[in-house]
Design a protein around this motif. Structure first.
Motif, PDB file in Angstrom:
ATOM      1  N   GLU A 317       0.840  -1.201   0.000  1.00 23.67           N
ATOM      2  CA  GLU A 317       0.000   0.000   0.000  1.00 23.67           C
ATOM      3  C   GLU A 317       0.876   1.253   0.000  1.00 23.67           C
ATOM      4  O   GLU A 317       0.545   2.241  -0.666  1.00 23.67           O
ATOM      5  CB  GLU A 317      -0.933  -0.005   1.222  1.00 23.67           C
ATOM      6  CG  GLU A 317      -1.824   1.235   1.353  1.00 23.67           C
ATOM      7  CD  GLU A 317      -2.700   1.503   0.123  1.00 23.67           C
ATOM      8  OE1 GLU A 317      -3.006   0.528  -0.622  1.00 23.67           O
ATOM      9  OE2 GLU A 317      -3.058   2.672  -0.121  1.00 23.67           O
ATOM     10  N   GLY A 318       2.006   1.213   0.699  1.00 25.59           N
ATOM     11  CA  GLY A 318       2.948   2.328   0.670  1.00 25.59           C
ATOM     12  C   GLY A 318       3.468   2.568  -0.742  1.00 25.59           C
ATOM     13  O   GLY A 318       3.619   3.718  -1.180  1.00 25.59           O
ATOM     14  N   GLU A 319       3.728   1.492  -1.474  1.00 29.03           N
ATOM     15  CA  GLU A 319       4.175   1.623  -2.871  1.00 29.03           C
ATOM     16  C   GLU A 319       3.093   2.280  -3.729  1.00 29.03           C
ATOM     17  O   GLU A 319       3.379   3.147  -4.557  1.00 29.03           O
ATOM     18  CB  GLU A 319       4.550   0.241  -3.434  1.00 29.03           C
ATOM     19  CG  GLU A 319       5.802  -0.353  -2.784  1.00 29.03           C
ATOM     20  CD  GLU A 319       6.136  -1.761  -3.262  1.00 29.03           C
ATOM     21  OE1 GLU A 319       7.213  -2.252  -2.895  1.00 29.03           O
ATOM     22  OE2 GLU A 319       5.347  -2.379  -4.002  1.00 29.03           O
ATOM     23  N   ARG A 320       1.853   1.864  -3.490  1.00 31.36           N
ATOM     24  CA  ARG A 320       0.755   2.479  -4.246  1.00 31.36           C
ATOM     25  C   ARG A 320       0.615   3.961  -3.911  1.00 31.36           C
ATOM     26  O   ARG A 320       0.410   4.794  -4.795  1.00 31.36           O
ATOM     27  CB  ARG A 320      -0.559   1.745  -3.957  1.00 31.36           C
ATOM     28  CG  ARG A 320      -0.696   0.435  -4.715  1.00 31.36           C
ATOM     29  CD  ARG A 320      -2.097  -0.172  -4.563  1.00 31.36           C
ATOM     30  NE  ARG A 320      -2.331  -0.746  -3.234  1.00 31.36           N
ATOM     31  CZ  ARG A 320      -1.998  -1.993  -2.887  1.00 31.36           C
ATOM     32  NH1 ARG A 320      -1.409  -2.796  -3.757  1.00 31.36           N
ATOM     33  NH2 ARG A 320      -2.246  -2.438  -1.676  1.00 31.36           N
ATOM     34  N   GLN A 321       0.787   4.296  -2.615  1.00 31.22           N
ATOM     35  CA  GLN A 321       0.648   5.693  -2.176  1.00 31.22           C
ATOM     36  C   GLN A 321       1.728   6.582  -2.791  1.00 31.22           C
ATOM     37  O   GLN A 321       1.423   7.668  -3.289  1.00 31.22           O
ATOM     38  CB  GLN A 321       0.731   5.764  -0.640  1.00 31.22           C
ATOM     39  CG  GLN A 321      -0.497   5.208   0.069  1.00 31.22           C
ATOM     40  CD  GLN A 321      -1.699   6.146  -0.024  1.00 31.22           C
ATOM     41  OE1 GLN A 321      -1.545   7.338  -0.277  1.00 31.22           O
ATOM     42  NE2 GLN A 321      -2.902   5.597   0.152  1.00 31.22           N
ATOM     43  N   ILE A 322       2.963   6.103  -2.760  1.00 34.21           N
ATOM     44  CA  ILE A 322       4.032   6.964  -3.295  1.00 34.21           C
ATOM     45  C   ILE A 322       3.890   7.086  -4.812  1.00 34.21           C
ATOM     46  O   ILE A 322       4.139   8.146  -5.391  1.00 34.21           O
ATOM     47  CB  ILE A 322       5.443   6.471  -2.860  1.00 34.21           C
ATOM     48  CG1 ILE A 322       6.506   7.537  -3.172  1.00 34.21           C
ATOM     49  CG2 ILE A 322       5.830   5.163  -3.514  1.00 34.21           C
ATOM     50  CD1 ILE A 322       6.391   8.785  -2.323  1.00 34.21           C
ATOM     51  N   SER A 323       3.436   6.021  -5.464  1.00 41.88           N
ATOM     52  CA  SER A 323       3.213   6.092  -6.909  1.00 41.88           C
ATOM     53  C   SER A 323       2.064   7.042  -7.239  1.00 41.88           C
ATOM     54  O   SER A 323       2.116   7.781  -8.230  1.00 41.88           O
ATOM     55  CB  SER A 323       2.915   4.694  -7.471  1.00 41.88           C
ATOM     56  OG  SER A 323       4.089   3.926  -7.506  1.00 41.88           O
TER      57      SER A 323
END
Lengths: 446, 446
Positions: A317-323
């Protein structure tokens, strides 16, 4: 070869006799007229036959015409056949504005009448019958896109004098870690391990003075997870280059490589991808945004999300947020996350002297990690110390460490999952959809 | 990146300051002058330094000059380093007519002083230290040739709309036979086998309507032999195409493919191959000679040789004999041997109705078999009968046979050992010389 015409070539052909080969996609067997949609690897075409039925009053009929009508009535979906007939361009025909009036039909291999899967079958069922699933135009396109993507990457490297490697997949010691490792008996007296990556060997190529190398090949992970992003066997795209100053030189190569390859996909398949996947292929601009991991955490925190991982890495989810942040801020689908702490990186990543962080990056594409890249530690004393600091036994790494004892240039590289790139490029939900034959903990067949 | 200049670019450069990176090939440490041969992936260049030694009378000397001289004296062969200096074109310099007068020298990673192998080391010893062995210019060329050969083959296929496959190497049942099979535990509840070839899956791609496919990837054989032509892991070049009339359509594709790829190798590396391997690369003329197996036996018998094999196949000496005949008669390095008896072919080869022989071929190159190609039986009833006739259990082939039950086009293909082609192209004695890291029954490392 027979004088077979590909369906894709028919539009440019003048009316007249043709022979096409393919499989039956649908049959519409009406009383007075029969329609067959025949598909081959280049497209689909409508075949038409005025039905000749046995006369109810017993009048004699043309035997060949009766036989052809009967053969069409009995065609099962999926049957492969060759037909001859008269090509006719006719604007009223919805499918490509042309049809073939049948003369003859020759079945190569008939399909069983009951197809075991339908368009709405579960993914698991579709994987059981993957060869039928792959007949769908959409699925066929995936592998043409994959072919174009790969070839463009290889062309990029060939143009820059890279050497293509085929490193061994059978090894006497693990290439990454002792976890997720497949082991097998090797002639009764040794244990062989399946390569988890070509890491050791693409570094060995640097010691061998090869300068720049790439490899696209299958690697193996005995990973028991069932996520949409993991497989026990997958195609890894790897490159490694000498005489870099830092991991940012690797990143610069990789972003140029990806932009070149995605451009090639857009040029060749862009229209078809939009039609079948409802995706507009975007060629990424250079350079890709670069964000240090610590800053990435601050950004997503400001968005109201905190990664629950205790090791400091981003969770999915952190990867999705930063993307999402990068997409909103820079309009970009890619982002390099840099400066990872050595605790969450393998021992062979080089540390930056100033920060103590690794000279490494992850590359995210549309919210999912597709790559880890790094400068490698090439100084044997430092490398051994880093291995020991991770609790590794040097004896188990003996062959690998030897590569560094007789001279080694500074070097770095990346590994990238081909299926992840395809999944994200086409907006698919799982790598299973873009893998020819997926392998997972409970999936070893067909 | 540093402003590194490749050695291969120096000749075209005007005199002046340059920076090059590479490894130390030789050091000549004379009293008044020091010479270093530095090699990188593009060539070798002579570095020169007027030696500054501590004065015997104690006169003070330039500290930096003393240090540089000392550093050169201590350079071990193989040490990777970056140097800066003044490039000077000078016809008297044997090595390329140029040299670099050193300013500075920066060691990236020093080699241990004692190199474990020499030019005359045994092959086994050289394989132990393959990364050092590969630093030889001749060995480096092998992998540049391999890269060019492969890329030209892929380009041939891409130009003709083939799809590139990555078929799984982990399988639930053997792909060829139960002999020579590596098996491994798969998550505690299944046995996985390593693919002996992509045979099943490239045929599956035909059932999937892919039309034309290729794959270049590693396959595995638990083959205990120690010949110059066998390995337990090797790179297999595979293609498979639909709607062929016979195996001769496959042969026609393969010969065109090889001629195209060998032309590319000759164009790019012909001169260097002649220089380093004393081999003149010959682009084969089309078509290659085709000789039925029975006739081949007659020809070699007339030459005074009879194959000792009782199964009717050619033995290695028989292959050399028929190739010698073809070289003498047609001036050709290649020959297709056709019409093999089904007893010496796998069950899936199609039989010719008229002769009862298989629609298959072997391709010999300079006396060694590099390929088996065939039309495959695509009719499920015939295929099952042929399997049973070979004593195979249909249950073990269930997944494979399913591919044929829902329609299948006539099709065929070939598998070719990449290392064998390279070995024969370069006149090498063993595939071990042309394999990046050879794997055999007693060779699993490095």
């Amino acid at each position: 070869m027979t004088e077979r015409i590909l369906v894709g070539q028919l539009a440019a052909r003048t009316d007249g006799p043709v022979s096409v080969s393919g499989w039956v996609e649908t049959v519409r067997d009406q009383k007075k007229v029969q329609f067959v949609i025949l598909r081959d690897e280049t497209g689909a075409v409508q075949l038409v036959n005025p039905a000749t039925r046995p006369a109810e009053d017993g009048t004699s009929q043309d035997a060949a015409a009766l036989e052809l009508t009967d053969a069409i009535s009995n065609l099962a979906h999926g049957t492969f056949l060759t037909v001859t007939g008269d090509l006719k361009h006719d604007e009223r025909v919805k499918l490509g504005g042309l049809e073939i009036k049948l003369h003859s039909l020759q079945v190569a291999a008939a399909a069983l009448p009951e197809t075991p899967i339908a368009a709405d079958s579960s993914m698991d069922k579709r994987m059981d019958w993957r060869f039928l699933d792959l007949r769908q135009r959409r699925n066929n396109l995936i592998f043409r896109v994959s072919t174009t993507l790969e070839h463009a990457m290889r062309q990029y490297w060939i143009d820059r004098d890279y050497i293509e490697l085929h490193s061994p997949k059978l090894m006497s010691s693990p290439s990454e870690s002792h976890a997720e490792l497949f082991a097998l008996d090797y002639f009764g007296d040794q244990t062989a391990y399946l390569a988890q990556s070509p890491q050791h060997y693409k570094q060995m190529a640097q010691a061998a003075g090869f300068g720049k190398v790439f490899e696209i090949s299958d690697v193996f992970r005995a990973d028991p997870s069932f996520t949409s992003r993991h497989a026990t066997e997958f195609t890894s795209v790897d490159a490694e280059i000498s005489w870099i100053d830092s991991h940012l030189d690797v990143a610069a190569m990789q972003e140029e490589l990806l932009a070149t390859a995605i451009q090639a996909v857009k040029d060749k398949h862009g229209g078809e991808i939009t039609e079948l996947f409802d995706v507009e292929v975007t060629v990424p601009t250079l350079p890709f945004p670069r964000i240090p991991l610590a800053q990435a955490h601050e950004i997503i925190k400001a968005r109201g999300y905190e990664s629950p991982r205790t090791d400091g890495d981003l969770d999915p989810e952190g990867e999705r947020q930063i993307s999402a942040h990068v997409a909103e801020t820079y309009g970009h689908q890619f982002v390099f996350i840099t400066d990872y702490h050595p605790e969450i990186r393998p021992f062979y990543h080089m540390l930056d002297e100033a920060t103590g962080l690794t000279r490494s990056y992850d590359l995210l594409f549309n919210g999912v990690e597709i790559t880890t890249g790094a400068q490698r530690e090439h100084r044997i004393e430092v490398l051994e110390a880093q291995a020991v600091a991770k609790g590794l036994k040097l004896e188990g790494l003996a062959h690998y460490l030897d590569f560094f004892r007789y001279g080694m240039p500074p070097h770095g590289g990346f590994g990238m999952g081909l299926a992840r790139v395809l999944m994200l490029l086409l907006g698919e939900a799982s790598i299973r959809e873009v893998t020819f034959l997926f392998r997972g903990p409970t999936r070893l067949a067909p």
